[in-house]
Design an enzyme around this catalytic site. Structure first.
Site, PDB file in Angstrom:
ATOM      1  N   GLU A   1      -5.173  -4.405  -2.698  1.00  0.00           N
ATOM      2  CA  GLU A   1      -5.840  -5.662  -2.323  1.00  0.00           C
ATOM      3  C   GLU A   1      -6.275  -6.435  -3.572  1.00  0.00           C
ATOM      4  O   GLU A   1      -7.359  -7.006  -3.641  1.00  0.00           O
ATOM      5  CB  GLU A   1      -7.039  -5.402  -1.392  1.00  0.00           C
ATOM      6  CG  GLU A   1      -6.708  -4.615  -0.139  1.00  0.00           C
ATOM      7  CD  GLU A   1      -5.786  -5.327   0.834  1.00  0.00           C
ATOM      8  OE1 GLU A   1      -5.531  -6.534   0.675  1.00  0.00           O
ATOM      9  OE2 GLU A   1      -5.295  -4.660   1.774  1.00  0.00           O
TER      10      GLU A   1
ATOM     11  N   SER B   1       0.830  -1.214   0.000  1.00  0.00           N
ATOM     12  CA  SER B   1       0.000   0.000   0.000  1.00  0.00           C
ATOM     13  C   SER B   1       0.858   1.255   0.000  1.00  0.00           C
ATOM     14  O   SER B   1       0.536   2.243  -0.671  1.00  0.00           O
ATOM     15  CB  SER B   1      -0.948   0.003   1.198  1.00  0.00           C
ATOM     16  OG  SER B   1      -1.856  -1.083   1.105  1.00  0.00           O
TER      17      SER B   1
ATOM     18  N   GLN C   1      -5.534  -9.235  -4.674  1.00  0.00           N
ATOM     19  CA  GLN C   1      -5.800 -10.663  -4.515  1.00  0.00           C
ATOM     20  C   GLN C   1      -7.296 -10.950  -4.498  1.00  0.00           C
ATOM     21  O   GLN C   1      -7.728 -12.048  -4.817  1.00  0.00           O
ATOM     22  CB  GLN C   1      -5.131 -11.223  -3.250  1.00  0.00           C
ATOM     23  CG  GLN C   1      -5.720 -10.757  -1.934  1.00  0.00           C
ATOM     24  CD  GLN C   1      -5.095  -9.484  -1.407  1.00  0.00           C
ATOM     25  OE1 GLN C   1      -4.332  -8.818  -2.110  1.00  0.00           O
ATOM     26  NE2 GLN C   1      -5.389  -9.141  -0.163  1.00  0.00           N
TER      27      GLN C   1
END
Length: 192
Positions: free
Chosen positions: A88, A16, A90
């Site tokens: 994120e 991030s 994934q």
């Protein structure tokens, strides 16, 4: 030439932070990045990408039924988008990874996706699986295990710090729930 990038790692490698720095770099040059984050991750507030070192930015939410290509096609009718960034990653579906490739190939917009490679059981996430297969460039962000080796795996722990071996693949958490480990210590924690 626009490309689809997948920046992957375990927990605590700075995914991030790297995304937010890249976004800042675009903005500093007068360009407009478009940020997405997973709707199910509200640890830092809804629609926020935040790093452990305090950086944060507003982002549009995606869930499994979000058509990312359609969102960007609508957005560029209003104002230009110079880069698409996904935190994120994934949690993307196979179809959404395909949509990201369309953003790159047809709209000629670079896409930078950031996410975990594997879950707490050592299995690929769906989004990661297809990003690993279809991305133009793969970049591993590195962090270390408590032993000093490169961490490539992550375990989920319970409130007592003991490894959790079963459960839903998608469960949001931070340092209180996940620990990055090298493969040796992952196997020791999960299989012994």
């Amino acid at each position: 030439m626009a490309k689809l990038y997948f920046n992957y790692s375990t927990m605590n490698a700075g995914k991030s932070t790297t995304l937010l720095q890249s976004s800042f770099n675009y903005q500093e040059r007068g360009m407009r990045p478009f940020l997405f984050t997973a709707a199910l991750d509200n640890r830092y507030g809804v629609g926020k990408i935040a790093s452990r070192i305090g950086l944060q930015a507003e982002a549009s939410l995606f869930s499994a039924d979000t058509d990312l290509l359609k969102v960007i096609e609508e957005e560029i009718k209003v104002q230009p988008v110079d880069c698409v960034m996904i935190d994120e990653a994934q949690f993307l579906t196979r179809d959404q990874v395909f949509q990201l490739s369309e953003i790159t190939d047809k709209l000629k917009i670079p896409v930078l996706a950031y996410g975990l490679r594997t879950d707490f059981q050592g299995n690929l996430f769906e989004g990661s699986q297809y990003l690993l297969a279809w991305a133009d460039e793969l970049r591993e962000l590195k962090t270390i295990c408590h032993c000093g080796k490169k961490a490539t795996m992550v375990i989920r722990v319970n409130e007592d710090g003991q490894p959790v071996r079963e459960g839903a693949q998608k469960e949001i958490g931070g340092n209180d729930r996940y620990v990055a480990l090298c493969r040796f210590h992952f196997k020791e924690a999960v299989y012994s």
